[in-house]
Enzyme design. Structure first.
Site: not given
Ligand code: GUN
Length: 296
Positions: A54, A98, A121
């Site tokens: 990311k 996350q 998100d």
């Molecule tokens: N863990 C795995 N994929 C994601 C996501 O898209 N957002 C978040 N916050 N955690 C994740």
């Protein structure tokens, strides 16, 4: 007949290029870069990989990436304090905590602390509510990415029969909402659905998001249907190594479907691209700079 492959990797790359162009325009107009903050608690290896990719993608798009790493034994209070600090930081347009969080930390409590207008998100209940009643907010990245792939492939979705397999808050429910808003006729199927193969057989569009390796078989699929496979399951391969497979039995489905996303290289690459999109959209909204959000 072998189905066309829906190349999510190429589509995501195109989207990232568009985002980079709009991120440059944002910087010129706002006098600052759009900023995405990611908070990682603990040292889960898969989460570390996600967070690293990311961060790289954010920088490559010409946006600021702020990463905060907190120890696995952090208290909920400390994590919530960090989120509040990011809520108050004008340079931060998007906040992502996350998931999963280490045991003992209440994910809902943490997510509900995020400013809904920075919740890129789309996990905050305010954004779930906005999606449900048709107000502008943030839509979770994976289902929004699936919708983009479907519209790119099929154009207008009006009147299509869609079956979403899986009812999670992160994928299944928002996916069904998005398809409904796009005028498809939507069925949400799940682990208790009776005659799942028959239900799936009616669908022009199948979105599989159940987390069960290769569950959806080719003979469940209506000939010519478009199949979107959200599953990412690691299983033992024949060569003794592990491999990634989706929720759809790709080899048999490919013989019947009109188009299908592969795993990997289908839906997966869309999630980060849409995250960048949401963060940039947030930046434009927060600075009150006009943006045609549908063009992104
Ligand atoms: N863990 C795995 N994929 C994601 C996501 O898209 N957002 C978040 N916050 N955690 C994740």
């Amino acid at each position: 007949m072998s189905a066309a492959l829906i190349d999510g990797k190429a589509f995501a790359e195109g989207l990232r290029q568009k985002i980079a162009k709009f991120a440059g325009e944002f910087e010129a107009k706002a006098g600052r870069k759009a900023g995405l903050a990611v908070v990682l608690v603990g040292e889960d290896p898969a989460s570390q990989v996600y967070v690293r990719s990311k961060g790289k993608a954010t920088l490559a798009a010409g946006m600021n990436s702020l990463e905060y790493k907190m120890p696995a034994d952090s208290t909920e209070e400390a994590l919530i304090a960090k989120v509040k600090e990011l809520n108050a930081d004008p340079a931060v347009d998007g906040i992502l905590v996350q998931l999963p969080l280490p045991k003992g930390l209440d994910e809902q409590a943490v997510i509900s602390t995020i400013d809904p207008d920075k919740d890129v998100d789309g996990f905050h209940i305010i954004n779930a509510g906005r999606l449900s009643v048709g107000q502008k907010g943030f839509v979770p990245c994976t289902p929004l990415g699936c919708l983009m792939l479907l519209k790119d492939r099929l154009g207008d979705l009006s009147g299509k029969d869609a079956v979403v397999i899986g009812r999670s808050n992160i994928v299944g429910k928002p996916m069904a909402q998005l398809l409904t808003d796009a005028n498809a006729t939507v069925t949400i199927a799940h682990s208790r659905t009776a005659n799942l193969p028959e239900v799936v057989k009616r669908a022009d569009i199948v979105v599989a998001a159940v987390g069960r390796p290769e569950m959806v078989k080719g003979d469940w699929i209506k000939p010519g249907a478009t199949v979107i496979d959200v599953g990412i399951n690691r299983v033992d391969g024949e060569d003794g190594k592990t491999k990634l497979v989706g929720d759809v039995d790709f080899d048999s489905a490919r013989e019947v479907a009109g188009a299908i996303t592969p795993v990997p290289g289908g839906v997966g690459p869309m999630t980060i691209a849409v995250l960048l999109r949401n963060a940039l959209v947030s930046a434009y909204r927060r600075e009150n700079i006009a943006l045609d959000e549908d063009a992104l």
